[in-house]
Design a protein around this motif. Structure first.
Motif, mmCIF file in Angstrom:
data_model
loop_
_atom_site.group_PDB
_atom_site.id
_atom_site.type_symbol
_atom_site.label_atom_id
_atom_site.label_comp_id
_atom_site.label_asym_id
_atom_site.label_seq_id
_atom_site.Cartn_x
_atom_site.Cartn_y
_atom_site.Cartn_z
ATOM 1 N N GLN A 17 0.814 -1.210 0.000
ATOM 2 C CA GLN A 17 0.000 0.000 0.000
ATOM 3 C C GLN A 17 0.855 1.269 0.000
ATOM 4 O O GLN A 17 0.340 2.361 0.154
ATOM 5 C CB GLN A 17 -0.913 0.033 1.233
ATOM 6 N N GLU A 21 2.379 2.326 -5.380
ATOM 7 C CA GLU A 21 1.307 1.353 -5.614
ATOM 8 C C GLU A 21 0.071 2.055 -6.188
ATOM 9 O O GLU A 21 -0.259 3.180 -5.813
ATOM 10 C CB GLU A 21 0.934 0.641 -4.313
ATOM 11 N N ARG A 22 -0.637 1.357 -7.069
ATOM 12 C CA ARG A 22 -1.865 1.883 -7.677
ATOM 13 C C ARG A 22 -3.051 1.592 -6.746
ATOM 14 O O ARG A 22 -3.922 0.759 -7.039
ATOM 15 C CB ARG A 22 -2.087 1.258 -9.051
ATOM 16 N N VAL A 23 -3.078 2.275 -5.632
ATOM 17 C CA VAL A 23 -4.108 2.063 -4.624
ATOM 18 C C VAL A 23 -5.353 2.878 -4.985
ATOM 19 O O VAL A 23 -5.260 4.080 -5.219
ATOM 20 C CB VAL A 23 -3.592 2.479 -3.231
ATOM 21 N N LYS A 26 -9.239 6.258 -1.339
ATOM 22 C CA LYS A 26 -10.066 6.040 -0.152
ATOM 23 C C LYS A 26 -11.318 6.905 -0.179
ATOM 24 O O LYS A 26 -12.408 6.477 0.186
ATOM 25 C CB LYS A 26 -9.269 6.379 1.105
ATOM 26 N N THR A 514 -5.644 9.580 0.122
ATOM 27 C CA THR A 514 -5.024 8.287 -0.203
ATOM 28 C C THR A 514 -3.513 8.399 -0.303
ATOM 29 O O THR A 514 -2.781 7.621 0.319
ATOM 30 C CB THR A 514 -5.593 7.762 -1.534
ATOM 31 N N GLN A 518 -0.517 6.687 1.909
ATOM 32 C CA GLN A 518 0.497 5.788 1.344
ATOM 33 C C GLN A 518 1.895 6.167 1.816
ATOM 34 O O GLN A 518 2.732 5.288 2.066
ATOM 35 C CB GLN A 518 0.429 5.819 -0.181
ATOM 36 N N ASN A 676 1.318 7.564 -6.322
ATOM 37 C CA ASN A 676 0.249 6.637 -6.685
ATOM 38 C C ASN A 676 -0.002 6.782 -8.178
ATOM 39 O O ASN A 676 -0.646 7.739 -8.615
ATOM 40 C CB ASN A 676 -1.027 6.952 -5.890
#
Length: 800
Positions: A17, A21-23, A26, A514, A518, A676
């Motif tokens: 996360q 990372e391609r999270v 939120k 988000t 991260q 991200n």
């Protein structure tokens, strides 16, 4: 010095996360389910709505204001706003002329839509009915509706000024100005259209007075809540502790929500004066016809290139139409001052001369829209590079390759003193051209044009670099009255192990909840579902100049990382004391403090519980600061980071109708280490949509009397999903040595390059017909006018 990669900051176990990372975002969970809270969603008992009487003329002496009989207590003019100071945004540049902007017009009105009176009622509809009954005497004056005319006119927007120039900037660099025998000179007069910013949510304000705290509370859709607080305190004669500004969810900003509004000052005064909540919600007609605009530039520009295409010099006289007032806080100097310093873009050259002026006219003031001055200067220099390439008969990417700053020269100080931190501009161009499949499109173009069809294909590209996260030295040099310093983060771990991050920057679509989580996960190993990002409230967040200038990923991301670094050491120190082990033997791995390779240890939640709920277990000598820290961050040096990209496209121009259709589009961008990549993709695609609007559709025209001619969405055209072309989006990741994780600011980049790339493609399509566009947007009317001009034999200047 090379920046460490994010992985060097990680504990030994991979962080799925963390940074890179391609999270998924939120915040989308609540926003997509309609659970966001915007200013328009907030209701308060006994609330009043405000409607403003706005000037219907662009320039006039203000006479008597006649309040409707029986409603005198419901209408307020500037004479009623006792003790309210004017809004002043005065730059620090030598010779800058101040404009005095009263929240409600005092002696004159200087643009259509300027506030004249405020009307209150229990509903907006009733307030508008009252406003319609107010009569105002106007003694009309000559109107300055064009910046170039304003430069030579005897009339004045501000009576005390000697001319209509807010500020003038000059830069001269390089050696002998004499032309060499083997150079060619190209000259054009270029213009970009005035635009409106178009966030989904307009501006909105709700104010009330909290008697318990003796404090004004303002909910406002704003990008810079702390700056708004400072401006409000100055105008209302309050100390800043008496003003609390809250920006809840904000539905887009793009620069439009980065100023102190006269409407905010009026609502704040009314709320205190009436001791009732007061609200104003901007409607779209107000936004289009009365409030701040952007991006109206004019360039009288010439370049010299050698016979092989190498750029030798740029000479430019640029104007920016800054409207009637210098808007708080960025002031009227921001765009014009930037033009002079960033026009050279990513290129090397021998000589550079630029004069830029911020002109006062009878139009609304301008704000720094996404891309700020970079969109205009990219348009100017990139159109000139293509003009030279067409005349020399070489591909535009071949010509540019001769003058782009080489990767081997990085870090590089350019001709205006900009410190390019890292990158490979030529590689970005090579990849974008390959992704577009340039030669295949060239073949199709030859085939189509040979057939004599009215629909002609053209290819275009543009290269730019974007200075982001720049700080004190840069903005002080531009004379900006609001100079950013360290960005701070207040971080604390709650007794149950949740991490709270309090930031002064504000999110209005960037996915900050988000990406900041991260960063915290990268340092602490805490799940992003256990990270709460708190922002948009001056009562609880550290002071910040806010969200603008592609600064949040670098500055706020750096501040979050720095604060979490401190927390990590404190967590290890507490755990070491409880476990009876040397702190040097412990590491924070996946959210657990333990010895590497060993089981056991203490989780973040266990450490937090011990610190707060079982402090008897914590031995003496542990840092008494505990699990709450405030720390700051800024880049070193604070000249910023330089992201960059190449945009390449293929278009079809219908010479019978003037319609331009985008056929294919490729982007290769380098934003350093991407916090991200999924969010970055969204930022670039959204910026591309806005850039397409600038290139083909969006324009806020004014007639000679200063009347806005696009006051509804039927007149002001925006691109939709159907106007988006097929897109190939490529990423390069060259870490910046100036930022904490190698990241670069890139939030505005997607909107910078499209106008130049698209207009270059249109000109490529029309070149064989002798037509050329020198202004955007490339509306059907402009395309047909260029073709008609070519048919009359009046083509643009070529080589001299």
């Amino acid at each position: 010095m090379n920046a460490p990669t994010p992985r060097e900051h990680l504990a030994p176990t991979a962080r799925p996360q963390g940074i890179g990372e391609r999270v998924p975002r939120k915040e989308d969970q609540r926003l997509l389910l309609g659970r966001g809270q915007f200013v328009g969603d907030i209701r308060m008992p006994d609330m009043l709505d405000v409607a403003f009487v706005r000037s219907p003329v662009a320039h006039a002496r203000l006479g008597a204001i006649h309040k409707p009989a029986g409603m005198e207590t419901l209408v307020y003019t500037m004479a009623d706003l006792q003790g309210v100071a004017p809004i002043l945004a005065a730059a620090g540049l030598p010779g800058f002329k101040r404009s005095v902007q009263h929240p409600l017009a005092s002696d004159k009105v200087r643009h259509v839509g300027e506030l004249v009176a405020a009307c209150i009622a229990p509903t907006r509809a009733r307030a508008e009915d009252i406003a319609a009954q107010v009569e105002v005497d106007y003694d009309e004056l000559p109107v300055l509706a064009d910046m170039e005319t304003a430069g030579t006119s005897d009339s004045r927007v501000h009576d005390a000024w000697s001319d209509n120039v807010f500020v003038e900037t000059r830069i001269e660099k390089g050696g002998d100005a004499a032309s060499k025998p083997d150079t060619r000179r190209y000259h054009r007069h270029l213009r970009t259209a005035r635009q409106c910013m178009m966030p989904m949510e307009g501006r909105a304000v709700l104010c009330w007075w909290d008697h318990r705290l003796d404090q004004l509370v303002m909910y406002t859709a704003a990008q810079v809540p702390h700056i708004n607080r400072t401006g409000l305190a100055e105008c209302l004669g309050l100390d800043e502790g008496q003003v609390r500004v809250i920006s809840p969810d904000v539905g887009g900003g793009f620069g439009y929500k980065g100023l102190l509004l006269p409407e905010e000052v009026c609502c704040a005064w009314l709320a205190r004066h009436l001791d009732r909540p007061v609200r104003w919600i901007e409607d779209r007609r107000e936004q289009l016809s009365a409030n701040a605009n952007c991006r109206e530039h004019a360039y009288d520009i010439a370049i010299e290139v050698e016979s092989d295409g190498r750029l030798v010099s740029i000479e430019c006289d640029a104007m920016v139409d800054s409207g009637a007032y210098s808007l708080y806080p960025f002031s009227a100097c921001l765009e014009a001052s930037q033009v002079a310093s960033i026009l050279p873009g990513p290129y090397t050259m021998d000589r550079y001369t630029c004069r830029s002026r911020a002109m006062a006219t009878n139009k609304p003031g301008i704000l720094p829209y996404r891309g700020v001055a970079r969109t205009g200067v990219c348009f100017a220099i990139e159109l000139m590079m293509d003009a030279a390439a067409r005349d020399l008969g070489i591909e535009p990417y071949e010509l540019r390759a001769r003058s782009l700053v080489p990767a081997s020269a990085m870090p590089f100080v350019n001709i205006t003193g900009k410190l390019f931190d890292s990158g490979d501009y030529a590689e970005s161009m090579t990849r974008a051209v390959a992704a577009l499949d340039w030669q295949r499109w060239r073949a199709r173009q030859r085939e189509s044009n040979a057939a004599g069809r009215t629909k002609r294909i053209g290819l275009g590209l543009s290269v730019y670099c974007e200075q982001g996260a720049h700080g004190t030295s840069v903005y002080h040099g531009w004379g900006i009255p609001m100079v950013p310093g360290h960005e701070q983060c207040a971080a604390r771990i709650t007794p149950d192990g949740v991490l709270e991050l309090r930031l002064g920057v504000h999110s209005h679509g960037q996915g900050m909840e988000t990406s900041m989580a991260q960063v915290a996960h990268t340092v602490l190993g805490i799940g992003i579902d256990k990270v709460r990002v708190v922002h948009g409230d001056t009562a609880v967040s550290p002071y910040s100049t806010g969200t603008w200038g592609s600064r949040c990923a670098v500055m706020a991301g750096g501040a979050v990382g720095a604060a979490c670094d401190v927390l990590a050491q404190r967590l290890i120190g507490i755990a070491a004391g409880v476990l009876g082990k040397p702190a040097a033997s412990l590491q924070l791995i996946d959210g657990v403090v333990k010895e590497p390779g060993q089981s056991g240890g203490m989780t973040l939640a266990e450490i937090a519980y011990t610190w707060y709920r079982a402090p008897q277990k914590v031995p003496a000598g542990v840092d008494p600061g505990g699990l709450e820290v405030v720390t700051g961050y800024k880049t070193q040096p604070d000249t910023g980071t330089f992201s960059y990209a190449t945009h390449a496209c293929a278009v079809e121009v219908d010479t019978a109708t003037g319609k331009v259709t985008l056929l294919d589009y490729a982007i290769c961008e380098d934003g350093g280490v991407l916090l991200n990549p999924l969010i970055v993709d969204g930022q670039i695609i959204g910026g591309l949509a806005q850039g397409i609007g600038t290139a083909l559709y969006e324009e806020m025209p004014f007639d000679t009397e200063g009347q806005p001619l696009a006051s509804t969405m039927a007149d002001y055209l925006l691109p939709g999903a159907g106007e988006m072309p097929p897109l190939k989006l490529l990423h390069m990741e060259t870490p910046s040595p100036h930022s904490k994780y190698g990241q670069k600011g890139l939030g505005e980049g997607g909107a910078i390059a499209p106008p130049a790339a698209i207009i270059n493609a249109v000109n490529d399509a029309l070149h064989a017909l002798g037509a050329e566009l020198t202004q955007c947007p490339a509306s059907p009317e402009r395309v047909l006018a260029a073709l008609a001009e070519a048919n009359r034999g009046n083509v643009g200047e070529g080589a001299q």
